[in-house]
Design an enzyme around this catalytic site. Structure first.
Site, PDB file in Angstrom:
ATOM      1  CE  LYS A 265      30.541  37.363  45.456  1.00 42.05           C
ATOM      2  NZ  LYS A 265      30.064  37.275  46.872  1.00 42.05           N
TER       3      LYS A 265
ATOM      4  CE  LYS B 183      42.527  34.123  44.644  1.00 44.29           C
ATOM      5  NZ  LYS B 183      42.175  35.381  45.023  1.00 44.29           N
TER       6      LYS B 183
ATOM      7  CE  LYS C  39      36.507  31.763  51.671  1.00 43.19           C
ATOM      8  NZ  LYS C  39      35.697  33.057  53.268  1.00 43.19           N
TER       9      LYS C  39
END
Ligand code: TRP
Length: 334
Positions: A115, A197, A200
């Site tokens: 992040k 994966k 979102k």
């Protein structure tokens, strides 16, 4: 343990729209825990602000997520569904635990590193201490079990380390939680890059099935799903696209991989993709209908928010009082 029943905590962030991976990997399992465990499912809005959010959007999405929890089948009479920001004990315990967490431990967290790289213009302290808040979430409810995706395993590990460290100093204050990593459907991959994966935050709308997608959109996305070119419906490591579609079909229908391969032994990819799309869209339809109904019933959702928020606060404050006492904070005068 809470009131003689094993306790379970999990949470999701209200950022982005929920996708099929979130449903099959998490929500669908959550519904099965309510008899065995005392369950707490939080909309973790305090975690969301580690990344800049638009206030109106955040509020809207948080309510949508809470509503979706119920639409997906979580009974709010049996499961405590609430906003993290409504229970101040999360912030309070998080502060205490941050004094029992080492910089070096937090520095090793891979999600923090990812992040920080992604939001290089806003590497704030909250992003760094995110796992401490998560530990507080879990430990406040004396959770025995925490269902999480495999990407959160490291955060579970640090939670266990912090709890053990605290217990070693002050006695048995916290239950040491175990992760619960679901099996079937735990890892749904992107429809466009099946080695990644389903996420979102994917920029490509064809990569994921949103839980609110209509049937046409669902079928179209499955038709466009990336696969190899040998046209054989077989589960194999070197066929990530088709294997992902088989995983989805298996998770939705409850059939096995072998049964699925047999069922489509003489079909091509086109037919199989259609079948997967149809199974997903008929699974989602009742959830979508229920969501639309619930979203209109403002009074009901408000009542759930209030009552479950109070219930969560009751249990959380119990743990917090114990912690405050153990570490030597003076008792409140009543
Ligand atoms: N960090 C989790 C995620 O992004 C969400 C979360 C916050 C959580 N607190 C939690 C999950 C406690 C399990 C338990 O997926």
């Amino acid at each position: 343990m809470l009131d003689g029943k094993k306790s379970l905590f999990s949470g999701m962030q209200a950022t982005g729209t929920l996708h099929l991976g979130n449903y099959l990997g998490a929500l669908k399992n959550w519904v099965t825990f309510e008899e065995e465990y005392q369950c707490f499912y939080s909309v973790v809005d305090m975690h969301s602000i580690t990344v800049r959010q638009n206030p109106a959007e955040l509020r809207k999405k948080a309510r949508a997520l809470l509503t979706l929890y119920i639409a997906a089948g979580l009974n709010p009479e049996k499961n405590c569904i609430y906003y993290q920001s409504h229970v101040s004990a999360h912030a309070e315990l998080s502060w205490v635990l941050s004094c029992f967490t080492y910089m070096g431990e937090l520095n090793r967290m891979t999600q923090y590193k990812d992040k920080a790289a992604k939001h290089a213009d806003n590497i704030n302290a909250g992003l760094f201490t995110y796992p401490v808040l998560m530990a507080a979430d879990i430990l406040l409810f004396q959770s025995d079990v925490v269902p999480v995706g495999s990407d959160q395993k490291q955060h579970l590990e640090i939670t266990r380390d912090i709890a053990t460290r605290f217990n070693n100093i002050y006695g048995d204050v916290f239950t040491i939680p175990e992760p619960y990593i679901g099996k079937a459907g735990a890892r749904i991959m992107s429809l466009q890059e099946p080695t990644k994966k389903m996420s979102k935050s994917d920029e490509n709308p064809n990569a994921s099935i949103n839980l609110m997608d209509d049937p046409d959109t669902i079928i179209r996305k499955f038709k466009r799903a990336v696969t190899d070119s040998d046209n054989e419906i077989r589960y194999s490591e070197d066929k990530p696209g088709i294997s992902n579609l088989i995983d989805i079909y298996v998770a939705v229908t409850g059939k096995t991989i072998e049964e699925t391969e047999k069922e489509f032994a003489s079909s091509g990819y086109g037919d199989f993709k259609m079948a997967v799309g149809e199974s997903v869209s008929s699974m989602l339809k009742p959830i979508q209908d229920r969501y639309a109904e619930l979203a209109k019933d403002k009074a009901y959702i408000d009542k759930v928010i209030k009552e479950n928020g109070e219930k969560a606060a009751y249990y959380a404050n119990k743990t917090l009082r114990k912690v405050y006492k153990k570490i030597g904070f003076p008792q409140k005068i009543r």
